[in-house]
Motif scaffolding. Structure first.
Motif, PDB file in Angstrom:
ATOM      1  N   TRP A 186       0.793  -1.222   0.000  1.00 25.96           N
ATOM      2  CA  TRP A 186       0.000   0.000   0.000  1.00 25.96           C
ATOM      3  C   TRP A 186       0.835   1.287   0.000  1.00 25.96           C
ATOM      4  O   TRP A 186       0.271   2.378   0.096  1.00 25.96           O
ATOM      5  N   THR A 187       2.155   1.197  -0.098  1.00 25.45           N
ATOM      6  CA  THR A 187       2.965   2.422  -0.058  1.00 25.45           C
ATOM      7  C   THR A 187       2.683   3.349  -1.241  1.00 25.45           C
ATOM      8  O   THR A 187       3.003   4.534  -1.171  1.00 25.45           O
ATOM      9  N   TRP A 188       2.063   2.841  -2.289  1.00 24.05           N
ATOM     10  CA  TRP A 188       1.720   3.698  -3.432  1.00 24.05           C
ATOM     11  C   TRP A 188       0.778   4.833  -3.027  1.00 24.05           C
ATOM     12  O   TRP A 188       0.700   5.852  -3.718  1.00 24.05           O
ATOM     13  N   VAL A 189       0.074   4.695  -1.897  1.00 24.32           N
ATOM     14  CA  VAL A 189      -0.859   5.744  -1.479  1.00 24.32           C
ATOM     15  C   VAL A 189      -0.136   7.038  -1.111  1.00 24.32           C
ATOM     16  O   VAL A 189      -0.779   8.070  -0.934  1.00 24.32           O
ATOM     17  N   LEU A 190       1.178   6.989  -1.020  1.00 26.35           N
ATOM     18  CA  LEU A 190       1.940   8.203  -0.760  1.00 26.35           C
ATOM     19  C   LEU A 190       2.230   8.975  -2.042  1.00 26.35           C
ATOM     20  O   LEU A 190       2.701  10.112  -1.993  1.00 26.35           O
TER      21      LEU A 190
END
Length: 193
Positions: A10-14
């Motif tokens: 889920w780090t793409w949400v940054l």
């Protein structure tokens, strides 16, 4: 119902807006994180009052109770991880099934968190069998602690670095937005049912 693990990173949400819940990481100031976290938890607590709070809407979606228990643990873990990032080394952490409080510090002095298998925690803690009132009280307390912890970070610490076990780099600032997305997203999950 069978348990369907979440294998996404889920780090793409940054980097971009979450198409599912609408969270925009660029629209969140660090100072807004504590209040926004409390707002998301208020929405989760309201969902726990529904008569269907224990019911999963389908095989791949948690019940409101399971989401609330997960968010409680997210708040506890991010309180711990924020403490690690601020101090630059190991700190005592919460006792949560399948959560490893260990931290390593690399040669550049950057702390690295152990992996947290949130699905293993959900199974080991048996989120769905939890008492709703207990989860509600623990969630309210946990968000107050983590919100206070983020509110206490001075401006000159926002760029302090930490790493996830997969090598993803965070600063305290980006960790705050990553944390907040989890709460906003799960509040959205329970409201759409």
């Amino acid at each position: 119902m069978p348990f369907v693990p979440d294998a996404k990173d889920w780090t793409w949400v940054l980097e971009r807006t979450c198409a599912d819940c609408g969270f925009d990481p660029d629209a969140i100031a660090f100072t807004a994180v504590p209040g926004s976290a409390r707002d998301s938890v208020t929405r989760l607590l309201a969902a726990l009052e529904r008569p269907d709070a224990r019911v999963r809407p389908d095989d791949s979606t948690w019940s409101a109770l399971e989401y609330a228990a997960h968010v409680r643990d997210v708040c506890r873990i991010f309180t711990h991880r924020l403490d690690i990032a601020r101090t630059g080394g190991p700190r005592p952490g919460p006792v949560i099934a399948a959560y490893d409080t260990a931290v390593t510090v690399g040669d550049k002095g950057i702390p690295m968190f152990a992996n947290w298998d949130q699905d293993a925690t959900a199974l080991a803690e048996n989120y769905g069998a939890s008492e709703t009132a207990t989860v509600a009280a623990e969630l309210a307390a946990a968000v107050d602690v983590v919100a206070g912890a983020f509110a206490a970070v001075p401006d000159d610490e926002h760029d302090r670095a930490a790493l996830r076990s997969n090598g993803s780099a965070f600063t305290i600032d980006s960790m705050a937005r990553y944390f907040l997305h989890d709460l906003v997203h799960h509040a959205h999950d329970v409201e759409r049912g």
